[in-house]
Scaffold this active site. Sequence first.
Site, PDB file in Angstrom:
ATOM      1  N   GLY A  38       0.824  -1.202   0.000  1.00  0.00           N
ATOM      2  CA  GLY A  38       0.000   0.000   0.000  1.00  0.00           C
ATOM      3  C   GLY A  38       0.852   1.242   0.000  1.00  0.00           C
ATOM      4  O   GLY A  38       2.064   1.210   0.246  1.00  0.00           O
ATOM      5  N   GLY A  56       0.932   5.248   1.528  1.00  0.00           N
ATOM      6  CA  GLY A  56       0.358   6.143   2.509  1.00  0.00           C
ATOM      7  C   GLY A  56       0.761   7.578   2.291  1.00  0.00           C
ATOM      8  O   GLY A  56       1.294   7.951   1.240  1.00  0.00           O
ATOM      9  N   PHE A 100       3.143   9.367   3.689  1.00  0.00           N
ATOM     10  CA  PHE A 100       4.554   9.704   3.665  1.00  0.00           C
ATOM     11  C   PHE A 100       5.428   8.595   3.095  1.00  0.00           C
ATOM     12  O   PHE A 100       6.651   8.609   3.261  1.00  0.00           O
ATOM     13  CB  PHE A 100       5.034  10.038   5.081  1.00  0.00           C
ATOM     14  CG  PHE A 100       4.391  11.266   5.643  1.00  0.00           C
ATOM     15  CD1 PHE A 100       4.479  12.473   4.998  1.00  0.00           C
ATOM     16  CD2 PHE A 100       3.655  11.190   6.819  1.00  0.00           C
ATOM     17  CE1 PHE A 100       3.884  13.613   5.504  1.00  0.00           C
ATOM     18  CE2 PHE A 100       3.057  12.316   7.337  1.00  0.00           C
ATOM     19  CZ  PHE A 100       3.155  13.537   6.687  1.00  0.00           C
ATOM     20  N   GLY A 101       4.828   7.607   2.458  1.00  0.00           N
ATOM     21  CA  GLY A 101       5.660   6.572   1.877  1.00  0.00           C
ATOM     22  C   GLY A 101       4.872   5.347   1.485  1.00  0.00           C
ATOM     23  O   GLY A 101       3.647   5.363   1.431  1.00  0.00           O
ATOM     24  N   ASP A 159      -4.450  10.084  13.336  1.00  0.00           N
ATOM     25  CA  ASP A 159      -4.746   9.625  11.969  1.00  0.00           C
ATOM     26  C   ASP A 159      -5.422   8.252  11.985  1.00  0.00           C
ATOM     27  O   ASP A 159      -5.049   7.361  11.218  1.00  0.00           O
ATOM     28  CB  ASP A 159      -3.462   9.587  11.142  1.00  0.00           C
ATOM     29  CG  ASP A 159      -3.749   9.523   9.632  1.00  0.00           C
ATOM     30  OD1 ASP A 159      -4.893   9.849   9.235  1.00  0.00           O
ATOM     31  OD2 ASP A 159      -2.857   9.148   8.874  1.00  0.00           O
TER      32      ASP A 159
END
Length: 1024
Positions: free
Chosen positions: A715, A717, A719-720, A841
Amino acid sequence: MGLPNRDRVFSGSFSCLTTIILLLGSVLTLIEAGKDETDRLALLEFKARIVDPSGVLSSWNDSNHFCKWYGVTCGGRHRRITVLDLHSKNLAGIMPPYIGNLSFLREVYLQNNGFRSEIHPQFGHLFRLRKLFLNNNSFSGQIPLKLSHCSNLLLLDLGNNMLEGNLPAELSSLSKLQRLRLAVNNLTGNIPPLFGNLSSLQVFSMGFNNLDGTIPETLGQLRNLNYLSLGVNKFAGTIPISIFNVSTMTFLGAIQNQLEGSLPSDLGFTLVNLEAILLSDNHLNGSIPESISNASNLRKFEIPSNNFAGKVPSFSKMRELRWFNIGENHLGGGQSADLDFLCSLTNSTTLEILTIESNAFRGPIPDCIGNLSTTLGGFGTCDNLISGTLPSGIRNLINLESLCMWGNSISGNIPSKIGNLNKLKDLDLSLNKFSGHIPESIGNLTMLTKLELCGNNLRGLIPSSLGNCQNLLLLDLSTNNLSGNIPPEIVALSSLSIYLNLSQNRLTGSLPGEVGNLKNLGELRLDGNRLSQQIPSSIGNCISMESLYMQDNFLEGPLPSTLSSMRGLQVLNVSNNKLSGQIPQFLGSLNLTNLSLSYNDFEGALPIGGVFRSAISTSIVGNKKLCGGLPDFQLPKCNYKESKSTRISRIAKVLISTSSTLVGVAWMLSLLYFFRYRHNKKASTSSSFEEGLLRVSYQSLLKATGGFSSTNLLGVGSFGSVYRGLLDQTQLIVAIKILDLTRHGASKSFIAECEALRRIRHRNLVKVITACSGFDFNGNDFKALVYEFMSNGSLDEHPIASQYTERSKLSLLERVNIAIDVACALDYLHHHCETPIVHCDLKPSNVLLDDEKTGLVGDFGLARFLPEATHKLLANQSSSVGVKGSFGYVAPEYGTGSAVSTEGDVYSFGVLILEMFTGKRPTDDMFENGLDLHRFGKAALADRVEKAIDPVLLQEIEELENRQTVALEGKNKSWCSIQECLVFIIEIGVTSSFESPKERMDIGNALTKLQGIRNKLLEFIAIA
C-alpha cells in the site's frame, strides 16, 4: 325535386354544427394528448434525477406507453397517472420538483428508499392526492406549508426522516385526514392546538422528535382517534383529562417525556377499548387506578420508571395481557399481601413478560405463580423487599428464559425442580438469603448463559454438573459458604467469557490445571478462599484475561513464568498468600495498571519498568526481603557480597559497556561524516532507533523486498510506501515502510513514529521490529520502519459492505471484536501511557488485522504527546503537518486550528465505528448537502436501525435466526437482542463523532459499552 328553403337552411346548420363538434373534439384530444405528454415528461425527469441501482425503472422508455411503466397506474377513463408506487426499491438521490406536474395523482408510495433533500412544495399542487407515503427516507428541511392545499388527503406519512422545524399549524385544515405520522424526525416546538380540528384523525404519531411544551387539551376533540403516540419527546405538564375521554382510543403512548400528575380513577371505564398503554420514563405519580381491570382488551401495560405508589389492583379481567411492566416505581403497601395481585394475572393465558422489579413490595411470593401462563418468557421481581421461600411451582413455567430475583430476602433452599426450566438462559438469585446446597439439577439448564447466585448462604460443594452448562458466559457463586475443591468441570468451561467469580467462600485445594481452558475469560476472581499449592502454569493460556484476583488464599511457590503470555492482563492481585521467589521482570512488560504483591515472601530486587514505575499502581508492602526499585517504594538498596568471580564478571561488564560506548561514538562520528560527504558513498549506514533492536541496512531491506518490487507493494500512505519483505537475519516475513523523504513532513513523521513506538507496548498496537536511518546506494537519505507482518492486511481491504470485493467479509462478531481492539489501543494511548499520546490519523487503512483478525492500530507518523510543551522533539511538527488526520476522519475542530486532543481521536473512532457497521464510507457520494456519516447514523437511531446497517450483517443475522430451534416468539426476542446491540453500537459511533469535542464519549466508556455488547452477542450466538 329540391328541398324547401327551410330544410336547406336546417341541413346547412346541422352540417356546420357537426363540423364544430368534430373540431372541438380534435382540440380536446390534442389538449388531452398534451396533458399525457406532461405526465410522461414528469416521469422521465424523475428518473433522470435519481439513482436506481436495481434497475427497477428500466421499463421507463419509449417502447411502452407510460401507463405500462413499472410502478405506474393510470385512470380508467383517461390516460393520466393516478398512482405512483415505488416503495422499497433502493432508490436514492434528490427528488425533482416535476412530480408536482402529475396533477391526477391520488396515491404516492415512495417509502423505504434513500431520497434526500427537502420535500418539494410542489406536492401541494396535487389537489386530488389522498395518500402520501414518504416515510423511511432521508428528507430534511421543514414540512412544506403547501401540503395543507391537498384538501383530499387521507393518509400522510413523513416519519423516519430528518425533518426539522415546527409543526405547521396549516395542516389543521386537512379535515379529511385520517392518519398523520411524523414520528422519528427532528421536529421542534409545540403541537399546535389547532390540530384539534382534524376531526377525521384516527392515527396521530409524533414520537421520537424534540417536541416540547404541553400536550394540547384540544386533542381530546379528536373523537375518532384510536392511536396516539407522543413518546421520546420533551413534553411537560400533565396528560390532558380530555384525552382519557376519547373512547375510541386503543393505543396511548407517551414514554420518555417529562410528564407528571396521576392517572384518572375512571381510566378503565372511559378507555374501554384500550389495548396498550405505554407511559414509562416520566414523573407520573399516584396509584394505579382500580378501574384498570375494566379495560379487558389490554395487551400491554407498561409504566416503569415513574413515581407510582400504593397497592397494585387486580388484573383478573385482562385475559389478553401479554406485557406487564410496573418496575422502578414505589409500589407496595408495606403489607405481607403485597404480591397477591400476581394471582389475578393467572387469567392472562398469553402472558409473555412480567416485571415488578425495583419497587417496595413486601411479603412472600404467592404459590399461584406456578399457575401463570406457560407462555411466560421473562419474570422479574428483583430489587424489592420480598421474603419467604421460592415456591416450587416455579418449575411449571417451562418456557421461562429469564428469571431475575436478586436483591430481596428470599430464603430456604433453591427448589430442586428448577432444573425443569430447560429453556432458562438468565438466572439471577443473588443477594438473597438462600441456604442449603446448590441443586445438582441446575446442571440440566444447558441453555444458561448467565448464572448468578452470589451473596447468599449457600453451602456444600459446587456441583460438578454445572460443567454441562456449555453456553455459560458468566458464573458468579461468590460470597457464600461453599466448600471443597473447585470442580475441574467448572474451570474447563471454555464458553466463559465475561467473568467467573468464586471469591469469598471456603474453597480448598489447588486451582485445577483445566483453568487454561478459559482462553476467552475476561475476569477471574478466586480471592478470599483457602486455596493452596502453586498457581498452575496453564493459567498462561488465558490470553484474553484482563483481571485476575487471587488474594487472601494460601498459594505458594513462585509466580509462573507463563504469566508473561497474558498480554491483556491489566489487574493482578495475589496479595496475602505465601508466594516466594523473585518478582519476575516480565511483569513490567505487561500492560498492568494495578498490581498487588503485598504480604507474601518475595525477595530480591524490585523491577523498575512498566507498572513498577508507580508506587500508586503497585503494592509490595509486607515483603521484607525486597530491595532496590524506584525511590518511591522506599526499599533498602540491594547489597550483594561479591565473590572473586562476581567481581571479574562485573569488570567484564564495565569493559564491554565502555567498548560499546566507544563504538557508539565512532558510529555517530561516521554518521556525521556521511551527512557531509554522502555524495561519495555507495553503501548505506543504518541504525535502529531503540537500543537492542535488530540492525538492518538499506541493502538488506532492498533484498528483502526484491528490489522494492511492485509485486511486494502492500500500500501507499501519506509519507511513503509499505512493502512485504523477508528478512535474511530472522527469516521473518515483515512489513517495511519506506519513507518518501521528498514529501514535506516525512522526516518529522519518521521521528514522531519512532518516538511514539519507543514508548508504547500494547497488544493492539502494531509492533515495530526495527528501524533504519541511513543512505541508499546513491548517497540519498533513506529511512524505513520494519513492522510485524499482518496477514489479513488492513481493515480498509476488507469488505464492510456488499459492494467491496476483496478478501473475506467480516462477520458481526469480528467487527465488534475489532472495534474493541481499536478502543483498547486508544484507551491505552490516552490514559495508560506515561505521557498521553494522540494518534491523530485513525482510519481503516491504519487498523491492521493479524491471523486471528485481531485489530492493531498502526502508523504513528502524526502522533502527538500531551502536553506537547514537554516534548521538544515534536514541538515544531504542527506547522508542517497542518490538519491532523485524513479527510472524512479528521475532527472538525482541527480544521479551525484547534490543538490536538484525545477527543480528536475519539471523533475518528466514532466515524470508524459507523463505517464498520453501516458499510458507508464518510467520503461516499451520498454524503452531501449537510448529510454526513454522523447524521446518517443519528437518523438511523431514530428510525429502524436495521435500515442503516450493512446488508451483509443483516443477512448474517437472518441466517443465525434461521438456525435457532426455538419458537417464533423466541426468534423475535432474539432479534430484539441483536437489534438492541446494533442500536448500542450506532449510539457509540454517533456519540463519539459529535461536532463538539465536549459532547463526545470518553474512549474508556466506549470500550466498556462495546465489551458489554460483545457479551450480548456471544450469548445470542451461543443460543443460535
